[in-house]
Scaffold this motif. Structure first.
Motif, PDB file in Angstrom:
ATOM      1  N   LEU A 151       1.271   3.432   0.106  1.00  0.00           N
ATOM      2  CA  LEU A 151       1.309   2.954  -1.297  1.00  0.00           C
ATOM      3  C   LEU A 151      -0.409   2.570  -1.238  1.00  0.00           C
ATOM      4  CD1 LEU A 151       4.231   0.712  -2.016  1.00  0.00           C
ATOM      5  CD2 LEU A 151       3.764   3.155  -2.554  1.00  0.00           C
ATOM      6  N   VAL A 152      -0.928   2.251  -0.273  1.00  0.00           N
ATOM      7  CA  VAL A 152      -2.513   1.960  -0.429  1.00  0.00           C
ATOM      8  C   VAL A 152      -3.192   3.244  -0.440  1.00  0.00           C
ATOM      9  CG1 VAL A 152      -4.241   1.323   1.182  1.00  0.00           C
ATOM     10  CG2 VAL A 152      -2.268   0.050   1.466  1.00  0.00           C
ATOM     11  N   ALA A 153      -2.822   4.262   0.006  1.00  0.00           N
ATOM     12  CA  ALA A 153      -3.245   5.519  -0.066  1.00  0.00           C
ATOM     13  C   ALA A 153      -3.126   6.125  -1.369  1.00  0.00           C
ATOM     14  CB  ALA A 153      -2.516   6.744   0.777  1.00  0.00           C
ATOM     15  N   LYS A 154      -1.978   5.744  -2.213  1.00  0.00           N
ATOM     16  CA  LYS A 154      -1.786   6.171  -3.285  1.00  0.00           C
ATOM     17  C   LYS A 154      -2.427   5.347  -4.650  1.00  0.00           C
ATOM     18  CE  LYS A 154       2.137   7.612  -6.111  1.00  0.00           C
ATOM     19  NZ  LYS A 154       3.660   7.755  -6.147  1.00  0.00           N
ATOM     20  N   TYR A 155      -2.420   4.313  -4.256  1.00  0.00           N
ATOM     21  CA  TYR A 155      -2.920   3.246  -5.547  1.00  0.00           C
ATOM     22  C   TYR A 155      -4.233   2.417  -5.112  1.00  0.00           C
ATOM     23  CZ  TYR A 155       1.863   4.163  -7.525  1.00  0.00           C
ATOM     24  OH  TYR A 155       2.964   4.837  -7.828  1.00  0.00           O
ATOM     25  N   ASP A 156      -4.567   2.397  -4.070  1.00  0.00           N
ATOM     26  CA  ASP A 156      -5.602   1.481  -3.626  1.00  0.00           C
ATOM     27  C   ASP A 156      -6.444   0.689  -4.485  1.00  0.00           C
ATOM     28  OD1 ASP A 156      -7.000  -0.031  -1.604  1.00  0.00           O
ATOM     29  OD2 ASP A 156      -8.353   1.565  -1.442  1.00  0.00           O
ATOM     30  N   GLU A 157      -7.284   1.386  -5.086  1.00  0.00           N
ATOM     31  CA  GLU A 157      -8.277   0.983  -6.235  1.00  0.00           C
ATOM     32  C   GLU A 157      -7.791   0.807  -7.538  1.00  0.00           C
ATOM     33  OE1 GLU A 157     -11.186  -0.661  -5.328  1.00  0.00           O
ATOM     34  OE2 GLU A 157     -10.661  -0.051  -3.188  1.00  0.00           O
ATOM     35  N   LEU A 158      -6.607   1.173  -7.727  1.00  0.00           N
ATOM     36  CA  LEU A 158      -5.635   1.306  -9.122  1.00  0.00           C
ATOM     37  C   LEU A 158      -5.321  -0.085  -9.433  1.00  0.00           C
ATOM     38  CD1 LEU A 158      -4.516   5.090  -9.496  1.00  0.00           C
ATOM     39  CD2 LEU A 158      -6.611   3.634 -10.568  1.00  0.00           C
TER      40      LEU A 158
END
Length: 92
Positions: free
Chosen positions: A51-58
């Motif tokens: 989930l960090v890879a997918k949503y990190d800065e979002l």
């Protein structure tokens, strides 16, 4: 009426995440309980590397589904009230 499920991808130290959650909960009609019209699951992305890879800065990211169906991303950073209201009012 469909059962509505929201997932808020969040971080524990994120004030925008808390703001989005409070704004979403404010959309409930007066008198609705936590077990009422819609459920919200808050997931800390930092507990899940994928989930960090997918949503990190979002983050925060809000997704919604009806009756356990396919989840769709509704908004990120700030609650898009019009998008959420449209999602809530659409027929399945």
């Amino acid at each position: 009426m469909s059962k509505i499920y929201f997932t808020l991808y969040s971080r524990s130290y994120c004030h925008l995440c808390e703001d989005m959650l409070q704004a979403l909960l404010a959309l409930r009609a007066p008198g609705e309980s936590d077990a009422g019209w819609f459920d919200v699951e808050v997931i800390d992305v930092d507990d899940h590397p994928d989930l960090v890879a997918k949503y990190d800065e979002l983050v925060p990211v809000l997704s919604g589904s009806k009756d356990g169906g396919v989840s769709m991303q509704l908004c990120h950073y700030f609650l898009d009230v019009e998008s959420v209201k449209k999602f809530l009012s659409e027929d399945d």
